[in-house]
Design an enzyme around this catalytic site. Structure first.
Site, PDB file in Angstrom:
ATOM      1  N   LYS A   1       0.870  -1.183   0.000  1.00 21.08           N
ATOM      2  CA  LYS A   1       0.000   0.000   0.000  1.00 21.08           C
ATOM      3  C   LYS A   1       0.904   1.229   0.000  1.00 21.08           C
ATOM      4  O   LYS A   1       1.751   1.383   0.890  1.00 21.08           O
ATOM      5  CB  LYS A   1      -0.904  -0.009   1.237  1.00 21.08           C
TER       6      LYS A   1
ATOM      7  N   LYS B   1     -10.456  12.577   7.751  1.00 23.86           N
ATOM      8  CA  LYS B   1     -10.017  12.184   9.099  1.00 23.86           C
ATOM      9  C   LYS B   1      -9.983  13.402  10.003  1.00 23.86           C
ATOM     10  O   LYS B   1      -9.715  14.510   9.534  1.00 23.86           O
ATOM     11  CB  LYS B   1      -8.583  11.623   9.032  1.00 23.86           C
TER      12      LYS B   1
ATOM     13  N   ASP C   1     -12.292   6.774   3.344  1.00 25.46           N
ATOM     14  CA  ASP C   1     -11.097   6.565   4.173  1.00 25.46           C
ATOM     15  C   ASP C   1     -10.668   5.090   4.184  1.00 25.46           C
ATOM     16  O   ASP C   1      -9.575   4.770   4.635  1.00 25.46           O
ATOM     17  CB  ASP C   1     -11.372   7.062   5.595  1.00 25.46           C
TER      18      ASP C   1
ATOM     19  N   GLU D   1      -9.464   3.379   1.892  1.00 23.02           N
ATOM     20  CA  GLU D   1      -8.925   3.454   0.529  1.00 23.02           C
ATOM     21  C   GLU D   1      -7.847   2.412   0.259  1.00 23.02           C
ATOM     22  O   GLU D   1      -7.590   2.079  -0.891  1.00 23.02           O
ATOM     23  CB  GLU D   1      -8.363   4.865   0.264  1.00 23.02           C
TER      24      GLU D   1
ATOM     25  N   ARG E   1      -7.759  -0.833   0.765  1.00 18.83           N
ATOM     26  CA  ARG E   1      -8.301  -2.027   0.094  1.00 18.83           C
ATOM     27  C   ARG E   1      -8.659  -1.712  -1.355  1.00 18.83           C
ATOM     28  O   ARG E   1      -8.591  -2.580  -2.216  1.00 18.83           O
ATOM     29  CB  ARG E   1      -9.508  -2.549   0.893  1.00 18.83           C
TER      30      ARG E   1
HETATM   31  N1  BES Z   1      -4.514   4.388   6.772  1.00 17.70           N
HETATM   32  C1  BES Z   1      -5.646   4.066   7.543  1.00 17.70           C
HETATM   33  C2  BES Z   1      -5.369   3.038   8.641  1.00 17.70           C
HETATM   34  C3  BES Z   1      -4.430   3.470   9.729  1.00 17.70           C
HETATM   35  C4  BES Z   1      -4.936   3.952  10.923  1.00 17.70           C
HETATM   36  C5  BES Z   1      -3.074   3.345   9.586  1.00 17.70           C
HETATM   37  C6  BES Z   1      -4.068   4.317  11.928  1.00 17.70           C
HETATM   38  C7  BES Z   1      -2.204   3.723  10.597  1.00 17.70           C
HETATM   39  C8  BES Z   1      -2.706   4.202  11.768  1.00 17.70           C
HETATM   40  C9  BES Z   1      -6.747   3.474   6.661  1.00 17.70           C
HETATM   41  O1  BES Z   1      -6.774   3.928   5.358  1.00 17.70           O
HETATM   42  C10 BES Z   1      -8.052   3.837   7.299  1.00 17.70           C
HETATM   43  O2  BES Z   1      -8.333   4.989   7.407  1.00 17.70           O
HETATM   44  N2  BES Z   1      -8.799   2.833   7.703  1.00 17.70           N
HETATM   45  C11 BES Z   1     -10.052   3.024   8.321  1.00 17.70           C
HETATM   46  C12 BES Z   1     -10.994   1.980   7.788  1.00 17.70           C
HETATM   47  C13 BES Z   1     -12.419   2.199   8.183  1.00 17.70           C
HETATM   48  C14 BES Z   1     -12.973   3.433   7.531  1.00 17.70           C
HETATM   49  C15 BES Z   1     -13.212   0.976   7.766  1.00 17.70           C
HETATM   50  C16 BES Z   1      -9.874   2.838   9.826  1.00 17.70           C
HETATM   51  O3  BES Z   1      -9.137   1.981  10.255  1.00 17.70           O
HETATM   52  O4  BES Z   1     -10.476   3.624  10.568  1.00 17.70           O
HETATM   53 ZN    ZN Z   2      -4.914   4.543   4.589  1.00 16.33          ZN
HETATM   54 ZN    ZN Z   3      -7.840   5.744   5.070  1.00 13.89          ZN
END
Ligand code: BES
Ligand code: ZN
Ligand code: ZN
Length: 496
Positions: A262, A274, A344, A346, A348
């Site tokens: 990724k 975010k 968010d 993204e 996947r």
């Molecule tokens: N990049 C984030 C995940 C992340 C969170 C990485 C904290 C490092 C530290 C990812 O793209 C994300 O935002 N995931 C969401 C998914 C949700 C919307 C299903 C998450 O984990 O909140």
């Molecule tokens: Zn991310």
């Molecule tokens: Zn994200």
């Protein structure tokens, strides 16, 4: 910084500081201590009797030798009780000792390798761990600091009679790959756009005999990568699919593994923006891609007998005027339609097309590495990588590869019983499930695009950076899981 070897008695080797491993023992018995004690007129015995030389883990004692032996100082580092001395303990104490030596301004350090060895820990292995502890433990990211630190260790001497040169050469390549991955993930997001990431990948690939290719957005459109492009469309920075190809096994050219990373160079969340606190570390949302680039370079330096693709989906996730909307439906390269519920989620979406591309290349195995979910930290804490897979044997192999190198992986379920959570009313799937099992849902969505290829997904969201020094990980990006990826490819290459 140079790592050199010198045989002979540790007390006769010139240096600013001799680093000695000290077990926690009831009695003043150890042979190494006794000879040093005599040379130092009994002062070590005195320190021992006064409980100042205890060998407890986390403790260290620095003594000045005042010309009585060749090293100017000796730093005794506590290893704890004999039974609790693991590879991690060695790596952690050597890192701490060498950082301490740097902190007091020393430049030439000698490590008494034998004092860290045991039945289970050969001198070669201790040299490997010392190489990681030195090169990774001393790492710092100062590219944007005007006044760089002046204190630098210039030379580390591994004091051993064992033939460990080739071990140290291999682990230097691995440690440098880890530091490269850290540099990429520590870089500010305005200095690490998809184009910059891809330029660095190209430069590093070419310097290391790795083939390089990048797909631009037009090419991706032609290939039908609507899922990746949907994420990219909110940004002014063009997306790239970075492809590295290391051919180490020409006789089996049809046999290959893809390491897929990724590479979100900044994850604002897109329109599902975010909050500020969650956004600040999102320059590191390309840590998976960085680890893949690092791993390919180490694999090439080690000249492993295996064919490896590195595929990095590099884009920003931004809320620009053209950004995809919650509710949009995109189509991935394999024809699967995806309803974007949350922009968010993204990772996947970009990995969907990257995995399709791996299958398009005809690889036999896929490992993807991604800072995918916050949920993985809730599940496993901040020291363990979440592993998910569609092939029990391959998943085991990947987990074992991590274990050999001290990177902890733990398998979480990814089975059909979760599929109902990402069923969509308007498309084949949606990109998020409910709140429960978030890391598994993310993994399973990616897994759909692996199709029948043996695949493992590594969620490194919790381990890709650390807020404080942790063993040989300084604050910031860790470079995890370069060691796991290299160890996996090494074991596959050795099974041929
Ligand atoms: N990049 C984030 C995940 C992340 C969170 C990485 C904290 C490092 C530290 C990812 O793209 C994300 O935002 N995931 C969401 C998914 C949700 C919307 C299903 C998450 O984990 O909140
Ligand atoms: Zn991310
Ligand atoms: Zn994200």
């Amino acid at each position: 910084m140079d790592i050199n070897f010198q045989k002979g008695h540790p007390l006769e080797i010139a240096g600013d500081c001799l680093i000695v491993g000290l077990l926690e023992e009831e009695e003043f018995t150890s042979g190494a201590l006794e000879s040093a004690n005599m040379a130092l007129d009994g002062s070590l015995r005195q320190l021992f009797d006064e409980d100042e030389l205890v060998g407890k883990s986390g403790t260290s004692t620095l003594i000045h030798t005042l010309g009585k032996v060749t090293p100017k100082r000796i730093l005794f580092t506590g290893l704890g009780k004999r039974d609790s001395v693991t590879e991690k303990v060695i790596k952690d104490v050597v890192s701490a000792a060498i950082r301490k030596a740097r902190g007091i301004g020393l430049t030439k350090v000698v490590i008494a390798i034998d004092t860290f060895c045991s039945e289970d820990l050969s001198p070669q292995r201790v040299c490997e761990l010392s190489t990681l502890a030195t090169l990774n433990g001393l790492y710092r990211y100062e590219d944007h600091i005007s006044e760089k630190s002046e204190k630098t260790i210039k030379e580390v001497i591994l004091n051993t009679a064992a033939p460990a040169e080739s071990s140290v050469i291999s682990y230097t390549a691995i440690a440098e790959a880890i530091n490269l991955a850290r540099d990429l993930a520590n870089a500010p997001p305005n200095f690490m756009t998809p184009s910059i990431l891809s330029d660095i990948a190209e430069r590093e690939a070419k310097a290391n005999g790795i083939e390089f290719e990048r797909l631009d957005e037009d090419k991706m459109r032609e290939l039908g990568m609507g899922s990746l492009l949907g994420v990219a469309q909110g940004s002014n920075e063009p997306a790239h699919l970075i492809i590295l190809k290391y051919i180490g096994d020409k006789d089996n050219i049809d046999d290959s593994i893809a390491l897929v990373g990724k590479g979100i160079t900044f994850d604002s969340g897109g329109l599902s923006l975010k909050p500020p606190a969650g956004m600040i570390t999102m320059k590191g949302d390309m840590a998976g891609g960085a680890a893949v680039i690092g791993a390919l370079i180490a694999i090439s330096k080690l000249a492993l007998n295996i064919n490896v693709y590195g595929i990095i989906a590099a884009t920003e996730n931004m809320p620009g005027g053209k950004a995809q909307r919650p509710g949009d439906v995109v189509t991935a390269m394999n024809g699967t339609t995806i309803e974007v519920i949350n922009t968010d989620a993204e990772g996947r979406l970009v990995l969907a097309d990257a995995l399709c591309y791996a299958n398009h290349l005809g690889v036999n195995k896929i490992v993807d590495v991604a800072t995918l979910t916050g949920a993985i930290r809730t599940a496993l804490g901040d020291q363990i990588i979440g592993a998910f897979g569609n092939n029990a044997e391959f998943t085991k192999e990947v987990i074992a590869a991590g274990a050999r190198e001290g990177e902890r992986l733990w398998e979480l379920p990814a089975d059909e019983s979760f599929s109902k959570h990402f069923k969509s009313d308007v498309a084949d799937i949606k990109n998020v499930g409910g709140a429960a099992g978030g890391a598994t849902i993310g993994a399973m969505i990616i897994g759909l695009f692996a199709e029948d290829t043996p695949w493992v997904h590594l969620d490194i969201a919790a381990v890709s950076r650390t807020n404080s020094i942790n063993g040989d990980d300084p604050k910031g990006a860790t470079g995890t899981p370069v060691k796991t990826l290299v160890s996996l490819c090494k074991s596959i290459s050795e099974c041929r």
